[in-house]
Design an enzyme around this catalytic site. Structure first.
Site, PDB file in Angstrom:
ATOM      1  N   SER A  18       0.740  -1.215  -0.184  1.00  0.00           N
ATOM      2  CA  SER A  18      -0.097   0.052   0.129  1.00  0.00           C
ATOM      3  C   SER A  18       0.850   1.292  -0.009  1.00  0.00           C
ATOM      4  CB  SER A  18      -1.075  -0.003   1.340  1.00  0.00           C
ATOM      5  OG  SER A  18      -1.922   0.845   0.946  1.00  0.00           O
TER       6      SER A  18
ATOM      7  N   ASP B 135      -6.205  -3.870  -1.802  1.00  0.00           N
ATOM      8  CA  ASP B 135      -4.965  -3.306  -1.137  1.00  0.00           C
ATOM      9  C   ASP B 135      -4.013  -4.654  -0.308  1.00  0.00           C
ATOM     10  OD1 ASP B 135      -3.393  -2.415   1.469  1.00  0.00           O
ATOM     11  OD2 ASP B 135      -4.319  -0.583   0.960  1.00  0.00           O
TER      12      ASP B 135
END
Length: 257
Positions: A41, A153
Site C-alpha cells: 500500500s 490492498d
C-alpha cells in the site's frame, strides 16, 4: 567478508506511510545502502519511487506538495468510492513508465486477490499499475483487474512484508510499521475513516507473525495521525527519520556480523 545486504519492509498506513521517507533519509545520511525494498500500500508507493531512483530529498519535496486531488477522484459508487487511476498516472510519470526490471534495486509489492483471499506478490510488468493494486483499499478504492485477478490492498493479508523482503535477497531486514500505537477512534467520522479503522483491526493479528521475522522493527509513532492527513507530511516524515536515526548503529552492526 562482504557486507550483508539490507532490505526494507515498508508497511501500509495511507498518509502515515510518509514516515518511510524519513527512514530513507536517515539511512541515506548514515551512508547505509539499501539493497532491496518490499512494500504494501503506502509502503509500495514510497518503495517503488525510491527503487526507481528518486532520492529521499526528492520524495520529501513531492510529499509536501501532494494532495489527494493529485492521487484520486470520486467515482459513481459500485466497487468503490474513489478511482485511483490518477495515482497510477502520478507514479508512472515520476518513474517514467519503468517496469520492475528497469528499477535501480529489487522491488516487489503485495496485493490481495479479492476472490480467493490469497496474497499476490507483484514483481513484473509496469510498476505503477502494480502499486495501484497494492494500494487499493477495499470499499474506498476501486479494485484493480490484473492478469485476470481482482486485486485490492495488500494490507488485507500482509501489511509489512518481511518474508518477501528476504525473498528479494536481503540478509538483514528492517521492518517499518507506521500503524503501531494507533488508538482506535471511539467515534470514527465518515465512511472512509470507518473503513480505514476496520482495516487496522483486521491487520493486527496477522501482522504479529510477520514482523517477528524482521531483524529490526521501526515504529515511528505515527499511529495517532489520521490516514488522510497528507497535509502533515513534514511532521510524519520527521518521525520516521528520528526513529531510524536511533537504530543506525544497530543496523550497521547487523550488516557487519
Amino acid at each position: 567478508m562482504a557486507e550483508r545486504r539490507l532490505g526494507l519492509a515498508l508497511g501500509g498506513g495511507a498518509a502515515r506511510g510518509l514516515a518511510h521517507i524519513g527512514v530513507l533519509q536517515a539511512l541515506n545520511e548514515a551512508g547505509i545502502r539499501v539493497f532491496a525494498v518490499a512494500g504494501t500500500s503506502a509502503g509500495a508507493v514510497i518503495g517503488a519511487l525510491y527503487a526507481g531512483g528518486l532520492s529521499p530529498h526528492q520524495l520529501a519535496q513531492i510529499a509536501q506538495h501532494t494532495t489527494w486531488a493529485h492521487l484520486a477522484r470520486l467515482t459513481v459508487p459500485r466497487r468503490g468510492l474513489v478511482d485511483t487511476r490518477k495515482l497510477e498516472e502520478f507514479i508512472n510519470s515520476l518513474l517514467r513508465g519503468k517496469s520492475f526490471a528497469q528499477l535501480d534495486i529489487p522491488f516487489a509489492c503485495v496485493a490481495t486477490d479479492l476472490v480467493t483471499g490469497d496474497e499476490v506478490v507483484l514483481r513484473e510488468g509496469n510498476v505503477a499499475a502494480a502499486v495501484r493494486a497494492s494500494a487499493s483499499v477495499p470499499g474506498i478504492m476501486v479494485p484493480v483487474v490484473r492478469d485476470g485477478r481482482l486485486l485490492v490492498d495488500g494490507g488485507v493479508v500482509n501489511n509489512v512484508p518481511v518474508s518477501l523482503t528476504r525473498q528479494l535477497g536481503a540478509d538483514v531486514v528492517v521492518a517499518v510499521d507506521v500503524n503501531a500505537g494507533a488508538i482506535l477512534d471511539r467515534d470514527p467520522k465518515g465512511i472512509i475513516q470507518i473503513i480505514l479503522q476496520s482495516m487496522e483491526i483486521m491487520q493486527r493479528r496477522a501482522l504479529r507473525d510477520e514482523i517477528m521475522l524482521a531483524d529490526v522493527l521501526l515504529e515511528p509513532g505515527t499511529g495517532f495521525y489520521s490516514g488522510i492527513e497528507l497535509d502533515r507530511a513534514a511532521e510524519i516524515i520527521a518521525r520516521g527519520r528520528d526513529v531510524a536515526l536511533a537504530q543506525v548503529e544497530r543496523i550497521r552492526q547487523l550488516m557487519a556480523d
